[in-house]
Design a protein around this motif. Structure first.
Motif, PDB file in Angstrom:
ATOM      1  N   GLU A  81     -28.933 -54.923 -45.134  1.00  0.00           N
ATOM      2  CA  GLU A  81     -28.788 -54.419 -43.776  1.00  0.00           C
ATOM      3  C   GLU A  81     -30.182 -54.225 -43.182  1.00  0.00           C
ATOM      4  O   GLU A  81     -31.108 -53.871 -43.903  1.00  0.00           O
ATOM      5  CB  GLU A  81     -28.085 -53.070 -43.835  1.00  0.00           C
ATOM      6  CG  GLU A  81     -27.239 -52.779 -42.633  1.00  0.00           C
ATOM      7  CD  GLU A  81     -26.372 -51.559 -42.891  1.00  0.00           C
ATOM      8  OE1 GLU A  81     -25.225 -51.561 -42.454  1.00  0.00           O
ATOM      9  OE2 GLU A  81     -26.857 -50.625 -43.550  1.00  0.00           O
ATOM     10  N   GLY A  97     -22.168 -54.451 -39.372  1.00  0.00           N
ATOM     11  CA  GLY A  97     -22.473 -54.225 -40.782  1.00  0.00           C
ATOM     12  C   GLY A  97     -21.912 -55.350 -41.620  1.00  0.00           C
ATOM     13  O   GLY A  97     -21.251 -56.261 -41.108  1.00  0.00           O
ATOM     14  N   ARG A  98     -22.133 -55.311 -42.946  1.00  0.00           N
ATOM     15  CA  ARG A  98     -21.667 -56.407 -43.806  1.00  0.00           C
ATOM     16  C   ARG A  98     -20.282 -56.047 -44.343  1.00  0.00           C
ATOM     17  O   ARG A  98     -20.112 -55.010 -44.980  1.00  0.00           O
ATOM     18  CB  ARG A  98     -22.652 -56.611 -44.956  1.00  0.00           C
ATOM     19  CG  ARG A  98     -24.057 -56.998 -44.481  1.00  0.00           C
ATOM     20  CD  ARG A  98     -25.095 -56.579 -45.464  1.00  0.00           C
ATOM     21  NE  ARG A  98     -25.055 -55.138 -45.669  1.00  0.00           N
ATOM     22  CZ  ARG A  98     -25.605 -54.536 -46.696  1.00  0.00           C
ATOM     23  NH1 ARG A  98     -26.233 -55.243 -47.613  1.00  0.00           N
ATOM     24  NH2 ARG A  98     -25.545 -53.239 -46.824  1.00  0.00           N
ATOM     25  N   THR A  99     -19.340 -56.902 -44.061  1.00  0.00           N
ATOM     26  CA  THR A  99     -17.954 -56.629 -44.462  1.00  0.00           C
ATOM     27  C   THR A  99     -17.376 -57.809 -45.222  1.00  0.00           C
ATOM     28  O   THR A  99     -18.051 -58.834 -45.397  1.00  0.00           O
ATOM     29  CB  THR A  99     -17.078 -56.387 -43.226  1.00  0.00           C
ATOM     30  OG1 THR A  99     -17.106 -57.580 -42.435  1.00  0.00           O
ATOM     31  CG2 THR A  99     -17.586 -55.227 -42.399  1.00  0.00           C
ATOM     32  N   ARG A 149     -17.474 -51.158 -44.538  1.00  0.00           N
ATOM     33  CA  ARG A 149     -18.789 -51.779 -44.737  1.00  0.00           C
ATOM     34  C   ARG A 149     -19.161 -51.797 -46.216  1.00  0.00           C
ATOM     35  O   ARG A 149     -18.993 -50.804 -46.935  1.00  0.00           O
ATOM     36  CB  ARG A 149     -19.851 -51.057 -43.921  1.00  0.00           C
ATOM     37  CG  ARG A 149     -19.772 -51.411 -42.438  1.00  0.00           C
ATOM     38  CD  ARG A 149     -20.803 -50.696 -41.651  1.00  0.00           C
ATOM     39  NE  ARG A 149     -20.609 -49.247 -41.727  1.00  0.00           N
ATOM     40  CZ  ARG A 149     -21.436 -48.372 -41.179  1.00  0.00           C
ATOM     41  NH1 ARG A 149     -22.490 -48.782 -40.517  1.00  0.00           N
ATOM     42  NH2 ARG A 149     -21.197 -47.088 -41.278  1.00  0.00           N
TER      43      ARG A 149
END
Lengths: 450, 235
Positions: free
Chosen positions: A66, A82-84, A268
């Motif tokens: 991130e 965000g990273r999902t 996330r």
């Protein structure tokens, strides 16, 4: 004079002055053993670093991290997704240069308990099957998570051996290896069933020591085992042994429920690790991944990649530095040894001026005298180097005994070769001046010398 | 043609600005098969003469011809080769290498001329045989008497079959009886056809040779006067 005869005469000369020769050779002996010892220590360091590197996931691992959005997108920062799992699936489906994608959802401040015992894992993470290959884990006992575990968010876990040691007892203490498959432990007060356990990770050196100890039978140890270096063994291995894995969905539903985000627990991921198909195409692969992620993130660049390249480069740099400084010190001590040889050769020809005169009278050319002295010098240097090689084996042995670190020094044939070649060069260099001096002696003055 | 031809040879040393004429315009012929003594008091220049004859040194002026080769302007390398193959030396102090045994000492000149090991051994043993020292081949010089050492040195001088042998006070370090046997040996070698030059200050020793040359003040004295040479010492 034939080279062989010169060589034999050189040996005789060394033998005739044993003490003097030994003292002369001492410089070379110390030089060679310090060179070989230094190289061995550095080789040990290198091995340790490489092992650590591999324990941490290898060089082809890329972290998707991130990051703050760039300045021109600052007004969009609160829309950053965000990273999902959406990213993970997109990468898996559309980025062929990315071989493996491992999403991870960390359980913060995890505490494991069982009965009266408690321990803290190095990491308690929700993962998918990909985590095994990503972090080079091997399940030695039981099984890993099934699709059903993932789908139903089953409360199951796979643990490292250090967690077993703390909650059930280590093989060293209990005298037998406990395999706690089917047992229940509590992760932050929630019951989990252990379905699998990783193998015990250790450095090559620790493994050898442990096996040797097993063969000799367990020695009676009073008190806890003495720590060597960082905790027990290499910190990277220790850390790996303290891993607890749970299914990704379990981590999400059971430990993220309090952090609501749009009606569902916070989706996330804490880590997304990638492995590229080939290191040669690292740049292209990262570009491809970036393109995919820019789509799923609607153009908001709230991520960055971090490769382990930097770390490999770092290790190599450190080793280069150590080699340079160590090599320099050893070279200086060899040079000092060379000066000792020159000194003794000058003394030796000085006391043999008459003999040189005799040789010249019966027909020795200057060149013959020159090679004779040079070979004698070479003989001293090579004998010193041979003794130095023997001494260096003992030296390295003592070294690993006196200062036990995680990295055992390793003598390489290359280091021996370089040391011997360097001493030979030093011997020749040291012999040049005395040989030149001897060769230029006038036969009559040499014959008349008292 | 003579074996050795010296023509107007001078050797001048410079010692602290002072010029010393060790040899002054010396001319001399030595024929093949001669047994000749060079006699003179110490400092007369006889050693310098021997060094030039023996290719250990080069003259300041004049020409030296040895076995047809002009040596006055040969390089040190060429001089070494000539010493090795054409000349044998016998010294007052024997000058054997102390760390080698007798056989190895005798082999030494052949090592420098590149004779193969087997041949070297054969010839060295033959030379030791000739001076009656074969049974001492494995002894160190320090284990031998003076006379034995000198005979080993003579074997070394003979071993490369030289054209001429120079002996510099070969009996100077021996008692008179042993010295006599050494002189006998030289006489025998001369009878076998060897050219021998004996350098000595002792007229009695010089008396054994058919031809005598007296050196005085760097010149060849016109008439060798043995009695005078024996009595006269230079201040």
């Amino acid at each position: 004079m034939t080279l062989w005869t010169s060589f034999l005469v050189g040996l005789k000369e060394v033998w005739a002055h044993k003490m003097r020769s030994l003292l002369t050779m001492l410089g070379i002996i110390l030089g060679v053993s310090s060179l070989v010892g230094m190289a061995a220590i550095i080789k040990g360091m290198e091995n340790g670093m490489k092992e650590t590197m591999i324990a941490m996931g290898g060089a082809d691992k890329v972290l998707l991290e991130e990051s703050d959005v760039p300045a021109e997108q600052e007004h969009l920062a609160d829309q950053a997704p965000g990273r999902t799992m959406a990213d993970v699936i997109a990468l898996q489906e559309t980025a062929p240069l990315i071989r493996l994608v491992s999403p991870e959802m960390r359980v913060n401040n995890a505490i494991l308990t069982r009965g009266g015992r408690m321990t803290v894992p190095s990491e308690c993470v929700g993962v998918t099957e990909a985590a095994l290959e990503m972090n080079l884990h091997t399940v030695a006992h039981g099984r890993f998570f099934t699709e059903l575990d993932q789908e139903l968010a089953n409360p199951v876990c796979v643990i490292g051996t250090a967690i077993r040691d703390d909650l059930f007892g280590s093989p060293e203490r209990t005298g037998r290896e406990i395999i706690p498959i089917g047992e229940t432990i509590f992760i932050n007060e929630q019951p989990f069933t252990i379905v699998g356990m990783f193998e015990h990770y250790e450095s090559e050196q620790d493994r050898r020591r442990r096996l040797a100890q097993q063969r000799q039978g367990t020695p009676a140890v009073a008190g806890p085992e003495r720590a060597r270096g960082f905790g027990r063994g290499n910190w990277a291995f220790e850390r790996k042994n303290r891993t607890v894995y749970i299914p990704l969905k379990t981590a999400w539903l059971r430990f993220r429920a309090s952090s609501d985000r749009g009606g569902i627990p916070d989706p996330r991921l804490t880590d997304v690790d990638l492995k590229v198909a080939s290191l040669d195409q690292l740049e292209t692969a990262l570009q491809q991944a970036r393109n995919v992620l820019m789509l799923t993130h609607r153009g908001i660049e709230d991520f960055e990649f971090r490769t382990q390249e930097n770390q490999v480069e770092n290790i190599n740099q450190q080793i280069r530095n150590a080699r340079m400084s160590g090599g320099l010190i050893a070279a200086i001590s060899l040079l000092v040894g060379g000066i000792g040889i020159m000194n003794i050769m000058l003394a030796s020809i000085n006391e043999r001026i008459r003999e040189i005169g005799i040789c010249k009278a019966v027909g020795a050319t200057g060149f013959a005298i020159f090679t004779q002295v040079l070979i004698e010098s070479l003989v001293v240097a090579l004998l010193g180097a041979a003794l130095g090689v023997l001494v260096s084996f003992g030296f390295v042995h003592v070294l690993s005994w006196v200062t036990p670190t995680a990295n055992e020094p390793v003598i390489t044939p290359m280091a021996l070769l370089v040391a011997v070649a360097f001493s030979a060069a030093v011997g020749i260099l040291a012999g040049l001046f005395p040989a030149f001096k001897a060769a230029r002696l006038h036969p009559i003055q040499a014959l008349r010398y008292e | 043609m003579a074996l050795v031809e010296l023509r107007n040879v001078s050797k001048i040393y410079h010692l602290g600005g002072e010029e010393i004429r060790a040899l002054d315009n010396v001319s001399l012929d030595i024929e093949e098969g001669e047994f000749i003594s060079i006699i003179g008091p110490s400092g007369s220049g006889k050693s310098t003469l021997m060094h030039i004859l023996g290719c250990l040194d080069t003259p300041t002026s004049g020409t030296v011809k040895l076995d047809g080769i002009m040596i006055q302007d040969a390089s040190p390398r060429e001089l070494a080769a000539i010493r090795n193959r054409k000349i044998g030396f016998v010294f007052q102090f024997f000058n054997l290498l102390p760390k080698l045994n007798v056989l190895q000492n005798v082999e030494l000149p052949m090592i420098y001329s590149g004779v193969p090991a087997r041949e070297r051994h054969r010839r060295a043993m033959a030379a030791l045989e000739a001076v009656d020292m074969a049974n001492r081949a494995k002894h160190r010089p320090s284990q031998l008497s003076g006379g034995q050492q000198q005979r080993a040195a003579i074997a070394r001088a003979l071993v490369n079959n030289p054209r001429i042998i120079f002996a510099d006070e070969p009996t100077g370090n021996l008692d008179s009886h042993t010295g006599e046997t050494i002189l006998q040996l030289f006489r025998r070698l001369n009878a076998e056809g060897r050219t021998i030059v004996l350098v000595t200050h002792d007229p009695e020793i010089a008396a054994v040779t058919p031809r005598r040359i007296e050196i005085r003040d760097g010149r060849i004295a016109p008439k060798p006067d043995l009695r005078l040479a024996g009595l006269q010492t230079r201040q």
